[in-house]
Design a protein around this motif. Structure first.
Motif, PDB file in Angstrom:
ATOM      1  N   LEU A  32       0.826  -1.212   0.000  1.00  0.00           N
ATOM      2  CA  LEU A  32       0.000   0.000   0.000  1.00  0.00           C
ATOM      3  C   LEU A  32       0.857   1.257   0.000  1.00  0.00           C
ATOM      4  O   LEU A  32       0.656   2.174  -0.798  1.00  0.00           O
ATOM      5  CB  LEU A  32      -0.922  -0.012   1.218  1.00  0.00           C
ATOM      6  CG  LEU A  32      -1.949  -1.150   1.259  1.00  0.00           C
ATOM      7  CD1 LEU A  32      -2.598  -1.228   2.638  1.00  0.00           C
ATOM      8  CD2 LEU A  32      -3.015  -0.960   0.185  1.00  0.00           C
ATOM      9  N   GLY A  33       1.845   1.302   0.904  1.00  0.00           N
ATOM     10  CA  GLY A  33       2.699   2.487   0.997  1.00  0.00           C
ATOM     11  C   GLY A  33       3.626   2.639  -0.184  1.00  0.00           C
ATOM     12  O   GLY A  33       3.956   3.751  -0.593  1.00  0.00           O
ATOM     13  N   GLY A  34       4.057   1.506  -0.771  1.00  0.00           N
ATOM     14  CA  GLY A  34       4.946   1.580  -1.930  1.00  0.00           C
ATOM     15  C   GLY A  34       4.262   2.110  -3.168  1.00  0.00           C
ATOM     16  O   GLY A  34       4.928   2.506  -4.130  1.00  0.00           O
ATOM     17  N   ALA A  35       2.919   2.119  -3.169  1.00  0.00           N
ATOM     18  CA  ALA A  35       2.183   2.692  -4.302  1.00  0.00           C
ATOM     19  C   ALA A  35       2.250   4.214  -4.300  1.00  0.00           C
ATOM     20  O   ALA A  35       1.968   4.858  -5.317  1.00  0.00           O
ATOM     21  CB  ALA A  35       0.726   2.235  -4.252  1.00  0.00           C
ATOM     22  N   ASN A  36       2.600   4.804  -3.161  1.00  0.00           N
ATOM     23  CA  ASN A  36       2.652   6.257  -3.008  1.00  0.00           C
ATOM     24  C   ASN A  36       3.558   6.924  -4.048  1.00  0.00           C
ATOM     25  O   ASN A  36       3.111   7.803  -4.799  1.00  0.00           O
ATOM     26  CB  ASN A  36       3.079   6.584  -1.572  1.00  0.00           C
ATOM     27  CG  ASN A  36       3.345   8.051  -1.348  1.00  0.00           C
ATOM     28  OD1 ASN A  36       2.488   8.874  -1.561  1.00  0.00           O
ATOM     29  ND2 ASN A  36       4.545   8.377  -0.906  1.00  0.00           N
ATOM     30  N   PRO A  37       4.848   6.533  -4.162  1.00  0.00           N
ATOM     31  CA  PRO A  37       5.689   7.182  -5.173  1.00  0.00           C
ATOM     32  C   PRO A  37       5.259   6.869  -6.597  1.00  0.00           C
ATOM     33  O   PRO A  37       5.448   7.701  -7.493  1.00  0.00           O
ATOM     34  CB  PRO A  37       7.087   6.622  -4.873  1.00  0.00           C
ATOM     35  CG  PRO A  37       6.857   5.362  -4.118  1.00  0.00           C
ATOM     36  CD  PRO A  37       5.605   5.585  -3.338  1.00  0.00           C
ATOM     37  N   ALA A  38       4.683   5.679  -6.832  1.00  0.00           N
ATOM     38  CA  ALA A  38       4.230   5.339  -8.185  1.00  0.00           C
ATOM     39  C   ALA A  38       3.150   6.311  -8.649  1.00  0.00           C
ATOM     40  O   ALA A  38       3.108   6.707  -9.827  1.00  0.00           O
ATOM     41  CB  ALA A  38       3.711   3.904  -8.210  1.00  0.00           C
ATOM     42  N   ILE A  39       2.270   6.707  -7.737  1.00  0.00           N
ATOM     43  CA  ILE A  39       1.210   7.665  -8.084  1.00  0.00           C
ATOM     44  C   ILE A  39       1.809   9.035  -8.374  1.00  0.00           C
ATOM     45  O   ILE A  39       1.441   9.694  -9.354  1.00  0.00           O
ATOM     46  CB  ILE A  39       0.173   7.738  -6.948  1.00  0.00           C
ATOM     47  CG1 ILE A  39      -0.584   6.415  -6.842  1.00  0.00           C
ATOM     48  CG2 ILE A  39      -0.795   8.908  -7.163  1.00  0.00           C
ATOM     49  CD1 ILE A  39      -1.481   6.296  -5.624  1.00  0.00           C
ATOM     50  N   VAL A  40       2.760   9.466  -7.539  1.00  0.00           N
ATOM     51  CA  VAL A  40       3.383  10.778  -7.749  1.00  0.00           C
ATOM     52  C   VAL A  40       4.158  10.808  -9.064  1.00  0.00           C
ATOM     53  O   VAL A  40       4.072  11.771  -9.835  1.00  0.00           O
ATOM     54  CB  VAL A  40       4.302  11.138  -6.564  1.00  0.00           C
ATOM     55  CG1 VAL A  40       5.019  12.457  -6.831  1.00  0.00           C
ATOM     56  CG2 VAL A  40       3.504  11.227  -5.270  1.00  0.00           C
ATOM     57  N   VAL A  41       4.914   9.728  -9.341  1.00  0.00           N
ATOM     58  CA  VAL A  41       5.699   9.670 -10.580  1.00  0.00           C
ATOM     59  C   VAL A  41       4.773   9.665 -11.793  1.00  0.00           C
ATOM     60  O   VAL A  41       5.055  10.309 -12.809  1.00  0.00           O
ATOM     61  CB  VAL A  41       6.609   8.432 -10.578  1.00  0.00           C
ATOM     62  CG1 VAL A  41       7.241   8.223 -11.949  1.00  0.00           C
ATOM     63  CG2 VAL A  41       7.699   8.574  -9.529  1.00  0.00           C
ATOM     64  N   SER A  42       3.659   8.945 -11.703  1.00  0.00           N
ATOM     65  CA  SER A  42       2.730   8.853 -12.831  1.00  0.00           C
ATOM     66  C   SER A  42       2.050  10.182 -13.139  1.00  0.00           C
ATOM     67  O   SER A  42       1.839  10.526 -14.315  1.00  0.00           O
ATOM     68  CB  SER A  42       1.668   7.784 -12.552  1.00  0.00           C
ATOM     69  OG  SER A  42       2.242   6.514 -12.399  1.00  0.00           O
ATOM     70  N   LEU A  43       1.682  10.928 -12.106  1.00  0.00           N
ATOM     71  CA  LEU A  43       0.859  12.120 -12.298  1.00  0.00           C
ATOM     72  C   LEU A  43       1.579  13.434 -12.027  1.00  0.00           C
ATOM     73  O   LEU A  43       1.129  14.487 -12.499  1.00  0.00           O
ATOM     74  CB  LEU A  43      -0.374  12.048 -11.387  1.00  0.00           C
ATOM     75  CG  LEU A  43      -1.347  10.899 -11.646  1.00  0.00           C
ATOM     76  CD1 LEU A  43      -2.493  10.955 -10.634  1.00  0.00           C
ATOM     77  CD2 LEU A  43      -1.898  10.948 -13.058  1.00  0.00           C
ATOM     78  N   GLY A  44       2.676  13.394 -11.260  1.00  0.00           N
ATOM     79  CA  GLY A  44       3.318  14.638 -10.833  1.00  0.00           C
ATOM     80  C   GLY A  44       3.754  15.516 -11.982  1.00  0.00           C
ATOM     81  O   GLY A  44       3.493  16.734 -11.983  1.00  0.00           O
ATOM     82  N   GLY A  45       4.406  14.928 -12.999  1.00  0.00           N
ATOM     83  CA  GLY A  45       4.868  15.714 -14.133  1.00  0.00           C
ATOM     84  C   GLY A  45       3.723  16.255 -14.968  1.00  0.00           C
ATOM     85  O   GLY A  45       3.778  17.400 -15.455  1.00  0.00           O
ATOM     86  N   LEU A  46       2.658  15.454 -15.134  1.00  0.00           N
ATOM     87  CA  LEU A  46       1.502  15.904 -15.910  1.00  0.00           C
ATOM     88  C   LEU A  46       0.808  17.079 -15.236  1.00  0.00           C
ATOM     89  O   LEU A  46       0.451  18.064 -15.890  1.00  0.00           O
ATOM     90  CB  LEU A  46       0.520  14.735 -16.083  1.00  0.00           C
ATOM     91  CG  LEU A  46       1.023  13.538 -16.894  1.00  0.00           C
ATOM     92  CD1 LEU A  46       0.005  12.412 -16.853  1.00  0.00           C
ATOM     93  CD2 LEU A  46       1.319  13.956 -18.333  1.00  0.00           C
ATOM     94  N   VAL A  47       0.630  16.965 -13.914  1.00  0.00           N
ATOM     95  CA  VAL A  47       0.017  18.078 -13.178  1.00  0.00           C
ATOM     96  C   VAL A  47       0.936  19.295 -13.203  1.00  0.00           C
ATOM     97  O   VAL A  47       0.479  20.432 -13.360  1.00  0.00           O
ATOM     98  CB  VAL A  47      -0.290  17.648 -11.727  1.00  0.00           C
ATOM     99  CG1 VAL A  47      -0.817  18.835 -10.924  1.00  0.00           C
ATOM    100  CG2 VAL A  47      -1.306  16.520 -11.710  1.00  0.00           C
ATOM    101  N   GLY A  48       2.223  19.057 -13.062  1.00  0.00           N
ATOM    102  CA  GLY A  48       3.183  20.150 -13.085  1.00  0.00           C
ATOM    103  C   GLY A  48       3.145  20.926 -14.390  1.00  0.00           C
ATOM    104  O   GLY A  48       3.263  22.161 -14.400  1.00  0.00           O
ATOM    105  N   GLN A  49       2.985  20.220 -15.505  1.00  0.00           N
ATOM    106  CA  GLN A  49       2.908  20.896 -16.799  1.00  0.00           C
ATOM    107  C   GLN A  49       1.707  21.827 -16.882  1.00  0.00           C
ATOM    108  O   GLN A  49       1.748  22.858 -17.549  1.00  0.00           O
ATOM    109  CB  GLN A  49       2.841  19.861 -17.924  1.00  0.00           C
ATOM    110  CG  GLN A  49       4.165  19.186 -18.220  1.00  0.00           C
ATOM    111  CD  GLN A  49       4.058  18.236 -19.394  1.00  0.00           C
ATOM    112  OE1 GLN A  49       3.015  17.661 -19.654  1.00  0.00           O
ATOM    113  NE2 GLN A  49       5.162  18.064 -20.112  1.00  0.00           N
TER     114      GLN A  49
END
Length: 410
Positions: A32-49
């Motif tokens: 469960l906790g290891g999914a945390n960075p996977a979500i940020v990596v998947s969406l962080g750059g898209l949201v940042g753009q």
């Protein structure tokens, strides 16, 4: 002479019974906790753009997660030492619930600053999650420690599936705020993790040794100055740092070579599977061949991955690099973690583990910050050539320890 032996033999199964229970709990929490960075990596750059006025800062939310992880290791260790692992892990999960909600609110309110703050705080939660592998060894016998670490790391395999699937199922949950639902999903996973870690059982309180001189054991500077600790940290730093370095650059390099985005994403998926899949048997390999040899094998695989990266630019070359990189990371990082457990006494564990993780994940943060810039400056070839010097240094240190010239931990 027989009485102590019988006592010891009877105590080991009881200790490993507790260790097995905690390792299973922590493996579920890792999923469960290891999914945390996977979500940020998947969406962080898209949201940042979308949110960042300066598009060069689009990947800042992802980098801040790595920075938060590195900076959170020491405070997390202090909290664990004061209130215990279980209470600290519950607190860490609660922090991520807040972080996910804050990131979602940042998206909904079009605030890049709030979104970045949310991803940074989620990195603080990551510092708790990364200590799960050490927590699994708290009540384990020396023989079971490598397997306990491997059990926890298998949770990362599930995390590699749970994270992306959470993004897929929740990213459009709030039509007016695209991707905000993904971070609410992140908060939901952390809430589930809070329940899971509540089943963790505390190990018996360690008895301070007379030679420790203080209830907390030896001064930290004395412990980290041990050659064995330096070798263990170097192996973990090189294994994780180089993995992050190459993994961050590979998708960008693939797209730069004209390969489709889907091929790059699939390569990362195979990489994640290769990172955690071997955990089912890495502990047994360590039990059979030893911590040092398995760690060295991991470093050699990372070097081989770089060699494949230098040999061509086809999809097969990139995928081969990422798969071998994942397997090499697994052997190298789990082996290095097991080596660290030889460097401290029970009453010193949280401080030493925090020092190790601060150094290792500090290197990971630097690697993630620098990888893209080095790729732009020198290309994919230069990224791969930079792998060999640190691998050679780490292998020399492991060979020095194997030679028996490294003093044993005291």
């Amino acid at each position: 002479m027989s009485a102590p032996s019988l006592t010891s033999d009877a105590a080991a199964p009881r200790a490993d019974g507790l260790a097995r229970h905690n390792a299973l709990v922590l493996a579920c929490a890792q999923a469960l906790g290891g999914a945390n960075p996977a979500i940020v990596v998947s969406l962080g750059g898209l949201v940042g753009q979308v949110l960042a006025q300066n598009k060069e800062l689009a990947t800042l939310p992802v980098s801040l997660t790595n920075l938060g992880l590195a900076l959170g290791t020491v405070p997390a260790a202090i909290l664990m030492r004061r209130v215990g692992r279980r209470s600290a892990y519950i607190c860490g999960a609660a922090i991520c619930v807040f972080a996910g909600c804050l990131a979602a609110f940042g998206i909904a309110s079009a605030s890049f600053v709030l979104f970045c703050l949310g991803t940074f705080i989620s990195g603080l939660y990551g510092s708790f999650v990364q200590s799960y592998r050490f927590a699994a060894t708290d009540s384990a016998s020396d023989a079971f420690k490598p397997r306990a670490i491997s059990w926890v790391m298998t949770g990362g395999l599930a995390a590699g599936i749970i994270g992306p699937q959470t993004v897929i199922w929740t990213r459009d949950l709030i039509p007016a705020a695209p991707f905000a639902g993904g971070f609410l999903g992140q908060a939901g996973l952390a809430l589930l993790s809070l329940v899971v870690v509540s089943f963790l059982r505390p190990p018996p309180a360690p008895a301070s040794r007379a030679s420790a001189g203080a209830p907390g054991g030896r001064p930290l500077r004395q412990i980290v100055a041990q050659p064995r600790f330096i070798v263990a940290v170097a192996a973990g730093l090189v294994s994780y740092g180089l993995m992050s370095f190459i993994m961050t650059a590979a998708p960008l390099a693939m797209i730069g070579c004209g390969h489709p985005v889907g091929a790059a994403a699939l390569g990362i998926q195979w990489h994640i599977l290769a990172m955690f899949g071997p955990s089912f048997f890495t502990g047994r390999l360590i039990g059979r061949f030893g911590k040092g040899p398995v760690t060295a094998a991991g470093l050699l695989l990372i070097a081989l991955a770089a060699a494949i990266g230098l040999s061509g630019l086809t999809i097969a070359h990139f995928w081969g690099t990422l798969i071998l990189l994942g397997i090499g990371w697994n052997f190298g990082f789990i082996g290095a973690t097991a080596l660290v457990t030889d460097c401290y006494r029970p009453e010193e564990r949280t401080r030493v583990q925090a020092a190790n993780d601060f150094l290792v994940f500090g290197a990971v943060a630097v690697a993630s910050f620098s990888s893209g810039k080095l790729l732009n400056a020198g290309g994919w070839e230069s990224v791969n050539w930079l792998v060999f010097p640190p691998v050679i240094v780490a292998l020399i240190l492991l060979a020095w320890q194997k030679s028996g010239k490294v003093p044993a931990a005291t």
